[in-house]
Motif scaffolding. Structure first.
Motif, PDB file in Angstrom:
ATOM      1  N   ALA A 248     -36.088 -20.428  12.117  1.00 40.41           N
ATOM      2  CA  ALA A 248     -34.970 -19.488  12.033  1.00 40.41           C
ATOM      3  C   ALA A 248     -34.835 -18.872  10.649  1.00 40.41           C
ATOM      4  CB  ALA A 248     -33.672 -20.197  12.430  1.00 40.41           C
ATOM      5  N   VAL A 249     -35.115 -19.633   9.593  1.00 40.34           N
ATOM      6  CA  VAL A 249     -34.992 -19.084   8.241  1.00 40.34           C
ATOM      7  C   VAL A 249     -36.059 -18.027   8.002  1.00 40.34           C
ATOM      8  CG1 VAL A 249     -34.995 -19.605   5.780  1.00 40.34           C
ATOM      9  CG2 VAL A 249     -33.937 -21.207   7.374  1.00 40.34           C
ATOM     10  N   TRP A 250     -37.282 -18.320   8.388  1.00 40.50           N
ATOM     11  CA  TRP A 250     -38.354 -17.338   8.185  1.00 40.50           C
ATOM     12  C   TRP A 250     -38.047 -16.068   9.000  1.00 40.50           C
ATOM     13  CZ3 TRP A 250     -38.288 -20.942   5.289  1.00 40.50           C
ATOM     14  CH2 TRP A 250     -39.104 -22.047   5.222  1.00 40.50           C
ATOM     15  N   ASN A 251     -37.560 -16.256  10.198  1.00 38.31           N
ATOM     16  CA  ASN A 251     -37.193 -15.113  11.034  1.00 38.31           C
ATOM     17  C   ASN A 251     -36.138 -14.246  10.361  1.00 38.31           C
ATOM     18  OD1 ASN A 251     -38.546 -14.783  13.552  1.00 38.31           O
ATOM     19  ND2 ASN A 251     -37.699 -16.710  14.243  1.00 38.31           N
ATOM     20  N   LEU A 252     -35.095 -14.867   9.851  1.00 43.66           N
ATOM     21  CA  LEU A 252     -33.955 -14.115   9.322  1.00 43.66           C
ATOM     22  C   LEU A 252     -34.266 -13.468   7.982  1.00 43.66           C
ATOM     23  CD1 LEU A 252     -31.263 -16.654  10.481  1.00 43.66           C
ATOM     24  CD2 LEU A 252     -31.546 -14.314  11.340  1.00 43.66           C
ATOM     25  N   ILE A 253     -35.056 -14.128   7.172  1.00 40.58           N
ATOM     26  CA  ILE A 253     -35.471 -13.492   5.915  1.00 40.58           C
ATOM     27  C   ILE A 253     -36.327 -12.269   6.219  1.00 40.58           C
ATOM     28  CG2 ILE A 253     -36.972 -13.787   3.895  1.00 40.58           C
ATOM     29  CD1 ILE A 253     -35.831 -16.606   3.605  1.00 40.58           C
ATOM     30  N   THR A 254     -37.223 -12.385   7.196  1.00 41.63           N
ATOM     31  CA  THR A 254     -38.043 -11.234   7.574  1.00 41.63           C
ATOM     32  C   THR A 254     -37.181 -10.113   8.136  1.00 41.63           C
ATOM     33  OG1 THR A 254     -39.858 -12.762   8.066  1.00 41.63           O
ATOM     34  CG2 THR A 254     -40.059 -10.522   8.909  1.00 41.63           C
ATOM     35  N   LEU A 255     -36.172 -10.455   8.897  1.00 41.57           N
ATOM     36  CA  LEU A 255     -35.245  -9.439   9.400  1.00 41.57           C
ATOM     37  C   LEU A 255     -34.552  -8.708   8.263  1.00 41.57           C
ATOM     38  CD1 LEU A 255     -33.526  -8.057  11.611  1.00 41.57           C
ATOM     39  CD2 LEU A 255     -31.973 -10.023  11.466  1.00 41.57           C
ATOM     40  N   ALA A 256     -34.075  -9.440   7.279  1.00 41.70           N
ATOM     41  CA  ALA A 256     -33.358  -8.835   6.160  1.00 41.70           C
ATOM     42  C   ALA A 256     -34.243  -7.890   5.366  1.00 41.70           C
ATOM     43  CB  ALA A 256     -32.811  -9.929   5.244  1.00 41.70           C
TER      44      ALA A 256
ATOM     45  N   ALA B  91     -34.835 -14.421  20.241  1.00 43.20           N
ATOM     46  CA  ALA B  91     -34.797 -15.561  21.160  1.00 43.20           C
ATOM     47  C   ALA B  91     -35.213 -16.842  20.461  1.00 43.20           C
ATOM     48  CB  ALA B  91     -35.705 -15.290  22.357  1.00 43.20           C
ATOM     49  N   ALA B  92     -36.247 -16.756  19.619  1.00 49.35           N
ATOM     50  CA  ALA B  92     -36.708 -17.946  18.906  1.00 49.35           C
ATOM     51  C   ALA B  92     -35.650 -18.451  17.935  1.00 49.35           C
ATOM     52  CB  ALA B  92     -38.002 -17.636  18.155  1.00 49.35           C
ATOM     53  N   THR B  93     -34.957 -17.528  17.279  1.00 48.31           N
ATOM     54  CA  THR B  93     -33.923 -17.931  16.321  1.00 48.31           C
ATOM     55  C   THR B  93     -32.787 -18.660  17.019  1.00 48.31           C
ATOM     56  OG1 THR B  93     -34.490 -16.056  14.905  1.00 48.31           O
ATOM     57  CG2 THR B  93     -32.340 -17.089  14.553  1.00 48.31           C
TER      58      THR B  93
END
Length: 713
Positions: free
Chosen positions: A609-617, A625-627
């Motif tokens: 989730a952290v890698w996902n959200l940093i990439t989103l930002a 869905a994965a987050t």
């Protein structure tokens, strides 16, 4: 018309279409009950009031709160020891079988029958009130006070059930059903060990999985299911339409999607051998082992409620001088015996908690979150002031005589009451630039607060630049890992990740220091590394080219061997926030964005989730869905119990590979060994005997990031 279109676009940008409402979801949790010593546990059973009872060799017991106590409510029965207990089909009334009678306290106590002494030891009761009784070479039906003997099953009785208004018996050779006052064979079995019912299906457990036959014809309705977590099945149940199995290695449940939830290890059960199971009306499962009673409960909670749980847990027992602390449990599994202990990376682990509170404050403006962030920052400030060096950050500190980790790396402080730990690494450095960035962006509001943050990173970056891009310890030597000088970074080939990572982290720090201090020195040094020494090219190395590259030894460590380094992923993604947001130019931002997306695509199977959200930002990309899945399946129990999944038969193992991705699909986090963000999420086995407990900041950071980025309402 154009104005309307532009306005609509602005609304979409300010209110992300991908925002997920924080609706209640189902969270599996474990409850373990207190059991009196010396009990020989036989069977767990629930009645229609969801009262929980346990038959033991020493008597009949019931749950009272979290304690199993002797059932003394009915004085005439209090000192009697049943041979068996059951609940009537449909009504759920308890029936007790003794050596000389069978009775119930339901229906005003009217149903009972006197029996020949010692003839029967097992009973089931159908919806009409008929009792099927079995003993050694004995079988009978009791109805309205009359006992009718039946021809016994020659091979003996393994299981008896009342279902659909009739009786069924499982022997080691066949399934029988009761028709016209005798039992007739429905289906021949081989090595069947358990029986349950769902609709017209008779479910049969075996040593190789389970299958089902039609109750009327005996024809197979579900083929043998061998891709189950553990194929050796002792118990079968159906609760809320879902199939449950008890095994010598834990319990499992078939989900609506056809996969299995696996409940094993002391995270879920006091031991893995399952003797008996019983469900309540909510679908929670009580699991009896030879030594304990456990409940696998399915609670409804929101992600916000889950965050509140970890917030409270951390403040109650995980704060050490402002650092986040994992616990040493003097009694395995007992958080009441906990001691907080220093670790090798107090700064890195604490950065997750500090930054969670920074994001929390940015979302809520709760002064408590701001206070907690600054309290954590005080520990970071002290790692600079507690030692006698200039700008050198200690790994951690402790009162003299109580150090825990790596005793050879500790040094005396000028303050005689304290010691500090040296040998500071690049992991810790990443924590410093990460917390500086988020504090600057979200928490530091006054000029004085901004200056505190700026002074902190300025001292560290000055030390690094003054010492030729290294951190120099009290022995006047660079530490093992805190090295960013070109001779070291460019010594690595492009196939070893340290070349890209080291370039990324030092450039991020220099950009950040320039932005906060305005000192041209940092900008000049950064561009020298980017252009003259090729650090910009290093940052853009394609992660798909990283591979085993033997022969590169650094102080005795073979840097090109050992598989994928997941600690490097953790350092990289925390750094990406800083690298991108503090880039000198838009051109650099675009180049950084491409490099970050390159890394994220490789990491996507881990669903972090952290890698996902940093990439989103940074890049606007993320796996929604994965987050959500990651946040929902994050375990509530963070004690480091030993977890073993490699024996499971329901997972698809992959051939050995450089990333050590062992399975085709990632297991839910609450079935994995407890781990931090720097571990391989595909590790199937791990943990210990419950000697330690993590805090939960691993969850809080992505939760508050999701709220901050407005992808979670």
């Amino acid at each position: 018309m154009k104005k309307i279109i532009y306005l609509a676009a602005a609304i979409v940008l300010s209110c992300p279409a991908w925002a997920t409402p924080d609706l209640p979801f189902t969270q599996a949790v474990s409850v373990k009950y207190h059991i009196p010593q010396g009990l020989e546990l036989v069977k767990v059973i629930t009645d229609y009031n969801d009262n929980v009872h346990v038959l033991t060799k020493q008597g009949f017991y019931r749950l009272s709160g979290n304690d199993l106590v002797r059932d003394q409510r009915f004085r005439p029965l209090a000192q009697k020891i049943p041979l068996d207990v059951t609940t009537q089909e449909g009504s759920g009334h308890l029936y007790y079988l003794y050596a000389d009678k069978c009775l119930t306290n339901g229906y005003a106590g009217i149903p009972y029958i006197n029996l020949p002494q010692g003839k029967f030891n097992r009973v089931v009761v159908d919806a009409a009130g008929r009792m099927l009784l079995a003993g050694n070479n004995a079988l009978a039906v009791a109805n309205k006070g009359k006992l009718q003997d039946l021809p016994p099953i020659p091979e003996g009785v393994q299981r008896m059930e009342a279902n659909g208004g009739t009786f069924f018996i499982l022997s080691n050779k066949a399934v029988y059903t009761f028709k016209d006052d005798h039992f007739v064979q429905v289906h021949a079995v081989q090595q069947a060990t358990a029986m349950a019912f769902r609709g017209d299906d008779i479910l049969l457990g075996t040593g190789s999985g389970y299958y089902a036959v039609n109750r009327n014809t005996g024809d197979t309705s579900i083929g043998l299911q061998t891709r189950v977590p553990v194929p050796v099945i002792n118990e079968l149940m159906v609760a809320n339409g879902r199939i449950w199995a008890g095994t010598p290695e834990g319990a499992f449940m078939r989900t609506d999607s056809g996969t299995y939830r696996y409940f094993a290890s002391k995270r879920w059960l006091d031991q893995d051998m399952v003797k008996s199971m019983a469900a309540n009306s909510h679908g929670d499962m009580y699991v009896l082992t030879p030594t304990g009673l456990n409940k696998i409960a399915f609670i409804q909670q929101t992600l916000a409620q889950k965050a509140s749980f970890f917030e409270r847990k951390i403040r109650e027992r995980h704060i050490r001088y402002g650092f986040i602390a994992n616990l040493h449990l003097n009694t395995p599994g007992d958080v009441g015996s906990a001691e907080m202990a220093d670790t090798d990376n107090d700064g890195l682990w604490s950065s997750f908690y500090l930054s969670s509170q920074a994001f929390r404050y940015a979302v809520t403006h709760d002064p408590t979150a701001k206070r907690y962030a600054w309290e954590a920052f005080e520990a970071f400030e002290r790692i600079l002031s507690i030692n006698q060096l200039t700008g050198f950050p200690s790994r951690t500190f402790e009162r003299k005589g109580y150090k825990n980790s790596d005793p050879e790396r500790w040094r005396d402080s000028p303050d005689p009451e304290w010691e500090w730990k040296g040998h500071t690494s690049s992991d810790e450095y990443v924590a410093y630039i990460w917390i500086t960035a988020v504090l600057n962006e979200m928490v530091a509001e006054t000029p004085e607060e901004k200056k505190r943050v700026t002074d902190f990173i300025d001292k560290i970056m000055t030390h690094i630049v003054d010492h030729k891009y290294t951190m120099v310890d009290i022995d006047n030597k660079p530490t093992l890992w805190a090295r960013w000088n070109p001779e070291y970074i460019n010594w690595y080939p492009t196939t070893i990740g340290d070349r890209r990572l080291g370039s990324t982290t030092i450039i991020a720090g220099l950009q950040l220091a320039y932005k906060l201090t305005g000192k041209e020195r940092y900008k000049t040094e950064a561009y020298k590394l980017l252009n003259k020494y090729g650090y910009l090219k290093n940052i853009q190395i394609d992660y798909r080219t990283i591979k085993q590259t033997p022969g590169y030894l650094h102080e005795g460590v073979n840097m090109g061997m050992g598989g994928w380094n997941h600690s490097d992923d953790e350092m990289a993604f925390l750094t990406y926030w800083v690298l991108y947001k503090y880039a000198f130019t838009d051109e650099l931002k675009a180049q950084y964005k491409g490099a970050i997306l390159n890394h994220w695509e490789i990491e996507r199977p881990e669903k972090n989730a952290v890698w996902n959200l940093i990439t989103l930002a940074i890049a606007g990309n993320y796996d929604a869905a994965a987050t959500t899945w990651w946040l929902q399946t994050f375990p509530m129990d963070l004690i480091t119990w030993k977890i073993t999944n490699s024996r499971r038969k329901d997972i698809t193992l992959l051939p050995p590979n450089f990333r050590n991705q062992y399975t085709a699909e990632l297991l839910p986090l609450d079935e994995q060994p407890v781990h931090r963000h720097n571990a391989n999420a595909f590790n199937l086995d791990g943990g210990h005997n419950g000697e330690s407990e993590l805090a939960g900041d691993e969850y809080l950071l992505p939760y508050w990031m999701a709220r901050y980025l407005k992808v979670l309402d």
